[in-house]
Every structure is written in C-alpha cells, then in structure tokens.
Design a protein around this motif. Structure first.
Motif, short mmCIF file in Angstrom:
data_model
loop_
_atom_site.label_atom_id
_atom_site.label_comp_id
_atom_site.label_asym_id
_atom_site.label_seq_id
_atom_site.Cartn_x
_atom_site.Cartn_y
_atom_site.Cartn_z
N VAL A 195 0.83 -1.19 0.00
CA VAL A 195 0.00 0.00 0.00
C VAL A 195 0.87 1.25 0.00
O VAL A 195 2.02 1.24 0.46
CB VAL A 195 -0.96 0.04 1.21
N HIS A 196 0.32 2.31 -0.52
CA HIS A 196 0.97 3.61 -0.56
C HIS A 196 1.04 4.19 0.86
O HIS A 196 0.23 3.84 1.73
CB HIS A 196 0.17 4.53 -1.48
N GLY A 197 1.97 5.10 1.08
CA GLY A 197 2.11 5.73 2.39
C GLY A 197 0.91 6.51 2.83
O GLY A 197 0.72 6.74 4.04
N ALA A 198 0.05 6.93 1.90
CA ALA A 198 -1.17 7.65 2.27
C ALA A 198 -2.25 6.70 2.79
O ALA A 198 -3.18 7.13 3.47
CB ALA A 198 -1.71 8.42 1.07
N VAL A 199 -2.10 5.41 2.48
CA VAL A 199 -3.12 4.42 2.84
C VAL A 199 -2.86 3.81 4.21
O VAL A 199 -3.78 3.59 5.01
CB VAL A 199 -3.19 3.32 1.77
N GLU A 200 -1.59 3.55 4.54
CA GLU A 200 -1.27 2.75 5.72
C GLU A 200 -1.71 3.38 7.05
O GLU A 200 -2.21 2.67 7.93
CB GLU A 200 0.22 2.42 5.75
N PRO A 201 -1.58 4.70 7.26
CA PRO A 201 -2.06 5.26 8.53
C PRO A 201 -3.56 5.05 8.73
O PRO A 201 -4.03 4.86 9.86
CB PRO A 201 -1.72 6.75 8.42
N LEU A 202 -4.32 5.08 7.65
CA LEU A 202 -5.76 4.84 7.74
C LEU A 202 -6.04 3.37 8.00
O LEU A 202 -6.96 3.03 8.74
CB LEU A 202 -6.45 5.35 6.47
N THR A 220 8.86 0.19 0.65
CA THR A 220 10.18 0.29 1.25
C THR A 220 10.48 -0.85 2.21
O THR A 220 11.64 -1.04 2.61
CB THR A 220 10.33 1.63 1.99
N ASP A 221 9.45 -1.59 2.61
CA ASP A 221 9.64 -2.73 3.52
C ASP A 221 9.90 -4.04 2.79
O ASP A 221 10.10 -5.08 3.44
CB ASP A 221 8.39 -2.90 4.41
N ALA A 223 12.11 -6.48 0.87
CA ALA A 223 13.52 -6.76 0.58
C ALA A 223 13.69 -7.52 -0.72
O ALA A 223 14.62 -7.27 -1.50
CB ALA A 223 14.13 -7.54 1.75
N ASP A 224 12.80 -8.48 -0.97
CA ASP A 224 12.87 -9.30 -2.18
C ASP A 224 12.03 -8.63 -3.27
O ASP A 224 10.80 -8.72 -3.26
CB ASP A 224 12.36 -10.71 -1.87
N ARG A 225 12.69 -7.99 -4.21
CA ARG A 225 11.97 -7.22 -5.23
C ARG A 225 11.12 -8.12 -6.14
O ARG A 225 10.20 -7.63 -6.80
CB ARG A 225 12.94 -6.41 -6.08
N SER A 226 11.43 -9.41 -6.17
CA SER A 226 10.62 -10.31 -7.00
C SER A 226 9.19 -10.40 -6.49
O SER A 226 8.27 -10.73 -7.25
CB SER A 226 11.26 -11.70 -7.07
N GLU A 227 8.99 -10.11 -5.20
CA GLU A 227 7.64 -10.14 -4.64
C GLU A 227 6.74 -9.10 -5.29
O GLU A 227 5.52 -9.29 -5.37
CB GLU A 227 7.69 -9.89 -3.13
N LEU A 228 7.33 -8.01 -5.73
CA LEU A 228 6.53 -6.93 -6.30
C LEU A 228 5.84 -7.37 -7.59
O LEU A 228 4.81 -6.80 -7.96
CB LEU A 228 7.41 -5.71 -6.57
#
Length: 353
Positions: A195-202, A220-221, A223-228
């Motif tokens: 999720v985007h940083g605007a979404v997570e606090p909500l 940013t959390d 580590a394994d870019r293949s997950e993306l």
C-alpha cells in the motif's frame, strides 16, 4: 426554506438555528457536527467537533489535534433544546447521519451514505423523520452496483492473471474508505499486498477500531523485489501518474470507482481496467433509503440534484435542494498528496441564531 426549519443554508455551511451549530461546515465555525472524515465534510479549523465514536481514529489521522467530542451511535444528547443523535450511514468507518429533534419536528442529515453491505463500517440504518437531507452523488437511474461477490471475483481474477504473468497489479482508489473496502474484499492468498504511504495510517486506524484487514506493507519494507511482480498495489490515483509507480516495473493499472460505470471513464483516465466500486448509494439504494425514512419532504445536496428533485416531485414528495460544497474530489486528492483540507485562518466566531 420555511420558518422554523431545523437546518438552513448559511455561507459557512448547513446551520441548525435553534441548536446554534453546523453540520459539516466548509468555513470556520465554533461548533461543528461532522458526518464523516472525508475532506469535503471534515475540515480543519473549527472550534469544537462532534462526531461518532467510530470516527475518532480516522479523524485524528486526517485532522490531527482537534477539540473532538464523540458520541456512540444512537445515544442522544441535548444542546440548546435540540435533541441530537448519530446513526450509521454505511459510507466509511465512523460515517453518521445526524438526527435532530426540536419543536415537534425530526430532521435527518445523511451526509454521504451507502446501503450495500460493507465489512469495514457499520451498516446503514434508516431513521424515521419528517425531513430528510440526502446526497445524490450517483442520483441517476444508470447507476446500479453489482454484488460485492461478483465485483471482487473480477478483481481477484485480474490480480491472479497479472501475478501469473509476473507483473504487479496496481489498483488506484481513494486512501480513506475505498482502499480499506478493497483490502477487506480481496483474496490475500494470491500474493503480497503493498500500500501507498497515504493508505497505511488509515489502515492502522481501521485495525484499531476492530476492522479486520489483511497484512499490508509499504514498498520500502520489501527486501525481495521479485515479490513486487506478484503484488496487489493499493494507492491513490495521484500515485499512478508519479515516479513512485516505477518501483514496480511492469504493471497493470486499474481504477476502482463508481464512475467506472460510465463508458469511456476508464479510457480517459488511462487505466487498463476499471472496477465499479463505490462507497455511495446507487440509484435503487438512494430511492430505498429515502422511502425508508417516511419523510414527506426531501432536501437534495451534492450530485445529480436536478434529476433527483424532479423524480421525487413526480413521486408526490416535497423536494428541494441545498447548494453545498460537498462532493469535491479535489479536496480529497489534496489530502492524499500530503496536503490538508484546511479552512481559512481566521478564528471561529460564535454564531447568532
């Protein structure tokens, strides 16, 4: 308007004369009753806020330090002789209809509402009244939502196909309300959810309120870019047009909104897919909600005002409209970009009846 109306229009917003308070005002006032935390209804700068208990977390996320009084759904209080209570609107977490009783009249101001089931907020509750103030965001007969089961089957199938092809599934939607409804409805076993940083606090505010959401991470959390390449990425629309999206490499983009019902809306936005998902009532929902109140007088606000007023009059109701500043996507977009729905800087003044 009529003498002794419980709600009237003023430059600051919708005003209750006997109670001397406003409902979702758009200019600074001493006392504001807030139906929900979307930026066009909840703005920073009022002297005192009253909202539902369920709205506390999301209001704090969006407005920070405010003088906030909360009220459980259904509990009644009296202010200047006006009996006031808040009732679930089914729109987003903490959304409420405002019931006012004074001088033998009962009025209900709906704010925004949705009658379809939604696991992320309390279900809409019809409230009997003499006068009902209703939104009309999707107040045209063409707007008819499909069941959530069918909708989320479509989203999950799109995500699964993209994951199998090794590309991210980027789903744009508003960070408050829509994003959490998406998260609650998708099949989290398909892959990781970013999720985007605007979404997570909500998301955190929803979880603190007891709403079940699947695990989510910031990019940013990871580590394994293949997950993306297998991920569902939930972000505000502004992020799709930003450099932030480049982090995910090859991606399929989609937009979740009630406006996706309109032919051409997806194409104009440049999205690969469009999913018809709204946190507002569709046409049958609006008509059913209005009928359930038993109100003979209906005041229509933001949306397809003229069409709804005309239709309601044809059904034998006394229908008119209020001119409001609600329904502004620009305000919500500003908040999601890190801005705020701030009011002018002058201090709120006490209002005379």
């Amino acid at each position: 308007m009529k003498p002794n109306d419980l709600v009237v229009q003023r430059p600051e917003g919708l005003y209750c004369p006997p109670g001397d308070f406003y409902i979702d005002p758009w200019r600074p006032v001493a006392r504001a009753v807030i139906t929900h935390a979307h930026a066009d209804h909840a703005r920073y700068g009022h002297g005192h806020y009253l909202a539902s208990s369920d709205a506390q977390g999301v209001l704090r996320v969006r407005l920070g330090s405010i003088d906030l009084q909360t009220l459980p759904y259904g509990e009644r209080i009296s202010h200047n002789g006006v009996t006031l209570s808040l009732h679930p609107a089914g729109h987003v977490l903490g959304s409420a209809q405002v019931r006012l009783e004074h001088g033998g009249q009962v009025w209900v101001a709906s704010g925004d509402y949705k009658v379809a089931p939604d696991p992320t907020c309390a279900a809409f509750e019809p409230v009997k009244c003499d006068v009902f103030i209703t939104e009309s965001t999707f107040g045209m007969p063409i707007y008819r939502w499909i069941p959530d089961e069918e909708l989320f089957t479509g989203i999950n199938d799109w995500w699964s196909r993209n994951a199998a092809a090794g590309r991210a599934s980027v789903l744009a939607c508003y960070s408050f309300g829509k994003a959490q409804r998406v998260l609650a409805g998708v099949d989290a076993s398909i892959g990781p959810i970013i999720v985007h940083g605007a979404v997570e606090p909500l998301n955190a505010a929803y979880r603190e309120a007891g709403v079940a959401l699947p695990p989510t991470r910031l990019v940013t959390d990871v580590a394994d870019r293949s997950e993306l390449r297998r991920a569902l990425v939930v972000c505000p629309p502004s992020a799709v047009a930003s450099t932030w999206l480049r982090r995910f490499g090859e991606a399929s983009t989609a937009f979740a909104s009630g406006w996706m019902q309109l032919r051409g809306a997806r194409r104009r936005g440049g999205y690969d897919r469009g999913f018809v998902l709204s946190d507002h009532a569709d046409w049958p929902g609006l008509m059913g909600a209005i009928g359930a109140t038993g109100a003979q007088r209906v005041i229509v606000t933001h949306g397809s005002i003229a069409a709804m007023v005309r239709y309601l009059r044809e059904q034998g109701l006394e229908a008119e409209s209020f001119d409001t500043e609600y329904g502004s996507d620009d305000l919500e977009a500003a908040v999601e970009k890190g801005g705020s729905a701030e009011l002018p800087a002058e201090p709120p003044q006490e209002s005379a009846p």
